[in-house]
Scaffold this active site. Structure first.
Site, PDB file in Angstrom:
ATOM      1  N   HIS A   1      95.456  91.202  84.245  1.00  0.00           N
ATOM      2  CA  HIS A   1      95.517  90.159  84.670  1.00  0.00           C
ATOM      3  C   HIS A   1      97.282  89.645  85.059  1.00  0.00           C
ATOM      4  CE1 HIS A   1      92.158  88.602  83.721  1.00  0.00           C
ATOM      5  NE2 HIS A   1      91.937  88.765  82.845  1.00  0.00           N
TER       6      HIS A   1
ATOM      7  N   ASP B   1      85.475  94.916  84.168  1.00  0.00           N
ATOM      8  CA  ASP B   1      86.263  93.591  82.868  1.00  0.00           C
ATOM      9  C   ASP B   1      85.416  92.860  83.451  1.00  0.00           C
ATOM     10  OD1 ASP B   1      88.505  93.384  80.563  1.00  0.00           O
ATOM     11  OD2 ASP B   1      87.765  91.424  82.298  1.00  0.00           O
TER      12      ASP B   1
ATOM     13  N   HIS C   1      86.358  90.174  83.428  1.00  0.00           N
ATOM     14  CA  HIS C   1      86.910  88.621  84.075  1.00  0.00           C
ATOM     15  C   HIS C   1      87.737  89.569  85.406  1.00  0.00           C
ATOM     16  CE1 HIS C   1      87.211  88.196  79.395  1.00  0.00           C
ATOM     17  NE2 HIS C   1      87.041  86.453  80.731  1.00  0.00           N
TER      18      HIS C   1
ATOM     19  N   ASP D   1      83.707  93.954  78.505  1.00  0.00           N
ATOM     20  CA  ASP D   1      83.346  91.980  77.575  1.00  0.00           C
ATOM     21  C   ASP D   1      82.281  91.773  78.965  1.00  0.00           C
ATOM     22  OD1 ASP D   1      85.025  92.210  80.195  1.00  0.00           O
ATOM     23  OD2 ASP D   1      86.956  91.112  79.047  1.00  0.00           O
TER      24      ASP D   1
HETATM   25 ZN   LIG Z   1      88.181  91.039  80.468  1.00  0.00          ZN
END
Ligand SMILES: [Zn+2]
Length: 346
Positions: free
Chosen positions: A127, A163, A165, A250
């Site tokens: 991120h 991931d 996200h 995740d």
């Molecule tokens: Zn994540």
């Protein structure tokens, strides 16, 4: 020199000194769970080593000098950088070692000192934007590693991000370029809000960003559809010289932050698929970097499953995908075709 048989694990106890705050899901307990599981029963063929810190030049190949200087000024102090992202006294050291582990893994695999590598690091990175910390991430480890690979001589670098996200930082850092391809599967709509199917790169980078935006509830078979019908054909056509994986765990069915249904077998299947791709196009040069994953047992088990694949285990995706993954794949294919960059089918 004979072919190296080993998988290099780069990790460091100093990663445990990064604390994002009491009750924060990105806690030192995550890495502690992985390491104690590996210590209890070390997988065959792995070699552990400690990383060096990334140099300022390595960081500034990706991040603005002002971002690097700002984080460095906060070394040894506690600071909040965004609502989810904080630094403790040990965070700057941990972050520069995490980036250094990513670079060191690339260097070892590129030089043939290891068959492949897994950098077990924290804080995570995907991120982090060029000039901003965000979403538990201070420095973008995958992007720093990709730039290091380019400098070592890799003409094309693939970053696969599974991931749950979307890796907004990695996408933005490379979206205008055709030498680093970014593939991401992620829950959609979800944090951080980027990663729509129509985000396919900009300018010379059009067609080199591929997003599989998946609704909640997708499991191992559904991820198999995304890999076989979208990611692997795109990666094969790109023919990378080195493959990096932003390996977040995740999407696991037990993860408390997201709503996917991937199991350890699914992560092993993803790792098998990308390891085969790396053998086809990259002489097997494959580096995994730890990103998220917040259920401790799931994190340890999934990390172990991927290490087993790096050591030679093969796992296929199960059958039985639902209708959602094919729909998401079709949407991305349509966006690429509309932009005149149609995705290959095989
Ligand atoms: Zn994540």
């Amino acid at each position: 020199m004979s072919a190296p048989a080993s998988t290099l694990i780069l990790t460091d106890r100093r990663f445990l000194e990064h604390e994002a705050g009491i009750g924060h899901p990105e806690s030192p307990a995550r890495l502690r769970a992985i390491l104690s599981d590996l210590e209890r029963a070390p997988p065959g063929g792995v070699v552990f080593a400690e990383p060096r810190a990334a140099t300022k030049a390595e960081l500034e190949a990706v991040h603005g000098a002002e971002h690097v200087a700002r984080l460095e000024r906060l070394a040894g102090r506690r600071a909040r950088l965004d609502p989810d992202t904080a630094m403790s006294e040990g965070s700057w050291q941990a972050a520069t070692l995490a980036a250094g582990a990513a670079v060191g893994a690339v260097e070892a695999v590129w030089a043939g000192r290891a068959a492949n590598a897994f950098a077990l690091v924290r804080p995570p990175g995907h991120h982090a934007e060029a000039s901003r910390a965000m979403g538990f991430c201070l420095l973008n480890n995958a992007a720093i590693a990709a730039e290091a690979a380019r400098r070592l001589g890799a003409a094309r670098v693939l970053v696969l991000d599974w991931d749950v996200h979307h890796g907004n930082g990695t996408q933005h850092i490379f979206e205008a370029r055709d030498d680093v391809m970014y593939l991401s599967s992620h829950q959609w709509p979800y944090y951080p809000g980027t990663g729509a199917p129509h985000e396919i790169g900009v300018g010379a980078g059009r067609g080199f960003t591929v997003n599989a935006a998946l609704p909640a509830g997708q499991g191992d078979a559904d991820y198999g559809v995304v890999f076989h019908d979208l990611f692997l054909p795109a990666a094969r056509a790109f023919a990378p010289d080195l493959v990096l994986v932003s390996a977040g765990f995740d999407p696991h069915e037990r993860d408390p932050l997201a709503d996917m249904r991937v199991t350890e077998r699914g992560f092993a299947a993803m790792a098998t698929a990308i390891a085969e791709l790396a053998r086809e196009t990259s002489g097997g040069k494959l580096v995994l970097l730890l990103e998220g994953g917040y259920d401790l047992a799931a994190l340890a088990g999934s990390t172990r499953a991927c290490l087993e694949v790096l050591g030679g285990r093969r796992e296929d995706f199960p059958k039985g995908a639902g209708p959602e993954a094919p729909r998401a794949v079709a949407e991305t294919r349509e966006a690429l075709a509309r932009a005149g960059r149609p995705a290959p089918r095989t």
